[in-house]
Write a protein that holds these residues in place. Structure first.
Motif, mmCIF file in Angstrom:
data_model
loop_
_atom_site.group_PDB
_atom_site.id
_atom_site.type_symbol
_atom_site.label_atom_id
_atom_site.label_comp_id
_atom_site.label_asym_id
_atom_site.label_seq_id
_atom_site.Cartn_x
_atom_site.Cartn_y
_atom_site.Cartn_z
ATOM 1 N N VAL A 264 19.135 15.708 12.992
ATOM 2 C CA VAL A 264 19.987 14.509 12.932
ATOM 3 C C VAL A 264 20.638 14.404 11.555
ATOM 4 N N ARG A 265 19.869 14.617 10.490
ATOM 5 C CA ARG A 265 20.446 14.555 9.124
ATOM 6 C C ARG A 265 21.582 15.554 8.967
ATOM 7 N N ARG A 266 21.427 16.723 9.568
ATOM 8 C CA ARG A 266 22.428 17.787 9.454
ATOM 9 C C ARG A 266 23.793 17.332 9.981
ATOM 10 N N THR A 267 23.795 16.420 10.938
ATOM 11 C CA THR A 267 25.073 15.960 11.498
ATOM 12 C C THR A 267 25.876 15.132 10.502
ATOM 13 N N TRP A 268 25.251 14.729 9.421
ATOM 14 C CA TRP A 268 25.923 13.938 8.383
ATOM 15 C C TRP A 268 26.297 14.772 7.160
ATOM 16 N N GLN A 269 25.968 16.052 7.154
ATOM 17 C CA GLN A 269 26.315 16.897 6.015
ATOM 18 C C GLN A 269 27.821 17.115 5.983
ATOM 19 N N PRO A 270 28.365 17.334 4.781
ATOM 20 C CA PRO A 270 29.801 17.615 4.692
ATOM 21 C C PRO A 270 30.168 18.784 5.609
ATOM 22 N N GLY A 271 31.252 18.626 6.329
ATOM 23 C CA GLY A 271 31.693 19.666 7.241
ATOM 24 C C GLY A 271 31.063 19.578 8.622
ATOM 25 N N SER A 272 30.305 18.524 8.880
ATOM 26 C CA SER A 272 29.685 18.323 10.196
ATOM 27 C C SER A 272 29.981 16.924 10.708
ATOM 28 N N ASP B 38 41.269 15.411 10.430
ATOM 29 C CA ASP B 38 41.211 15.011 9.019
ATOM 30 C C ASP B 38 40.666 16.105 8.108
ATOM 31 N N VAL B 39 40.195 17.213 8.695
ATOM 32 C CA VAL B 39 39.675 18.305 7.871
ATOM 33 C C VAL B 39 40.857 19.044 7.262
ATOM 34 N N ARG B 40 40.896 19.088 5.952
ATOM 35 C CA ARG B 40 42.024 19.672 5.210
ATOM 36 C C ARG B 40 42.264 21.136 5.604
ATOM 37 N N GLY B 41 43.510 21.435 5.918
ATOM 38 C CA GLY B 41 43.928 22.805 6.173
ATOM 39 C C GLY B 41 43.584 23.356 7.545
ATOM 40 N N VAL B 42 43.073 22.530 8.432
ATOM 41 C CA VAL B 42 42.684 23.010 9.754
ATOM 42 C C VAL B 42 43.797 22.701 10.754
ATOM 43 N N THR C 290 24.370 40.303 28.098
ATOM 44 C CA THR C 290 25.036 40.884 29.265
ATOM 45 C C THR C 290 26.064 39.925 29.851
ATOM 46 N N SER C 291 26.084 38.694 29.370
ATOM 47 C CA SER C 291 27.104 37.736 29.793
ATOM 48 C C SER C 291 27.937 37.345 28.571
ATOM 49 N N GLU C 292 29.047 36.691 28.846
ATOM 50 C CA GLU C 292 29.979 36.380 27.766
ATOM 51 C C GLU C 292 30.304 34.896 27.682
ATOM 52 N N GLU C 293 30.781 34.545 26.495
ATOM 53 C CA GLU C 293 31.363 33.224 26.285
ATOM 54 C C GLU C 293 32.855 33.420 26.043
ATOM 55 N N ILE C 294 33.610 32.488 26.551
ATOM 56 C CA ILE C 294 35.060 32.488 26.405
ATOM 57 C C ILE C 294 35.401 31.608 25.207
ATOM 58 N N GLU C 295 36.230 32.127 24.326
ATOM 59 C CA GLU C 295 36.690 31.311 23.208
ATOM 60 C C GLU C 295 37.971 30.594 23.629
ATOM 61 N N MET C 296 37.976 29.283 23.428
ATOM 62 C CA MET C 296 39.149 28.474 23.725
ATOM 63 C C MET C 296 39.549 27.727 22.460
ATOM 64 N N GLU C 297 40.829 27.392 22.386
ATOM 65 C CA GLU C 297 41.321 26.720 21.190
ATOM 66 C C GLU C 297 42.301 25.621 21.562
ATOM 67 N N LEU C 298 42.250 24.560 20.778
ATOM 68 C CA LEU C 298 43.233 23.479 20.860
ATOM 69 C C LEU C 298 43.927 23.420 19.506
ATOM 70 N N ARG C 299 45.215 23.690 19.487
ATOM 71 C CA ARG C 299 46.006 23.611 18.257
ATOM 72 C C ARG C 299 46.479 22.187 18.070
ATOM 73 N N PHE C 300 46.462 21.729 16.825
ATOM 74 C CA PHE C 300 46.925 20.384 16.507
ATOM 75 C C PHE C 300 48.429 20.402 16.296
ATOM 76 N N ALA C 301 49.113 19.456 16.872
ATOM 77 C CA ALA C 301 50.561 19.362 16.730
ATOM 78 C C ALA C 301 50.931 19.100 15.279
ATOM 79 N N GLY C 302 52.007 19.753 14.851
ATOM 80 C CA GLY C 302 52.525 19.500 13.509
ATOM 81 C C GLY C 302 51.778 20.208 12.389
ATOM 82 N N VAL C 303 50.869 21.099 12.747
ATOM 83 C CA VAL C 303 50.124 21.820 11.707
ATOM 84 C C VAL C 303 50.485 23.268 11.723
#
Length: 169
Positions: free
Chosen positions: A50-58, A115-119, A156-169
């Motif tokens: 739970v504490r980890r969810t409050w660390q910078p970047g989380s 709000d994360v700078r540069g993302v 033996t199984s895979e995960e699919i990487e998906m992305e959502l791009r932010f408008a205007g960045v």
């Protein structure tokens, strides 16, 4: 039924533990941890998580039923070393699926991520057999851009990487 979306705090570690165990029992392929492993964690580990969810970047939010104080959903994100934001630990209890809770959790995470700078967007990995989750992400604008990674608990199984791009960045 009113569900409040908010950030968890360390004193609520037992709620966090209980939700995590329900997540792993309900949808084991959606996470990089087994139910048996999670059941073996002690109080110190759950408090740390739970504490980890409050660390910078989380950032993590939970959905809490107002009348019962039962945690019924969660969603989190973190900044990875490459400078991107990754969506993780997505879960909504079956009784709350198909409503607005997942959208509310995602909206909170996306507001933080923007709000994360540069993302310029947010990525996630979803198991190839988790079709319900894939459909949810596609409806919210995430795109499968062809990247596949081995699922950590079963290469033996895979995960699919998906992305959502932010408008205007």
């Amino acid at each position: 039924m009113t569900v409040l979306v908010r950030r968890p705090v360390e004193a609520e570690w037992e709620h966090w533990r209980d939700l995590r165990l329900r997540m792993l029992a309900d949808t084991p392929e959606a996470f990089a941890e087994t139910l048996a492993t999670a059941q073996g964690h002690d109080e110190a580990e759950w408090r740390f998580r739970v504490r980890r969810t409050w660390q910078p970047g989380s950032f993590t939010v939970v959905g809490v039923e107002g009348a019962t104080d039962r945690w019924v959903g969660t969603m989190g994100a973190f900044t990875d070393p490459a400078g991107g934001v990754v969506l993780v630990s997505v879960f909504v209890e079956p009784a709350h699926r198909g409503g607005v809770l997942a959208d509310r959790l995602l909206a909170a995470v996306l507001a933080w991520a923007r709000d994360v700078r540069g993302v310029g967007g947010i990525t996630l990995h979803v198991h190839e057999r988790n079709l319900r989750a894939q459909a949810f992400y596609r409806r919210r604008g995430f795109v499968d851009h062809g990247v596949r990674v081995p699922y950590v608990l079963d290469p033996t199984s895979e995960e699919i990487e998906m992305e959502l791009r932010f408008a205007g960045v």
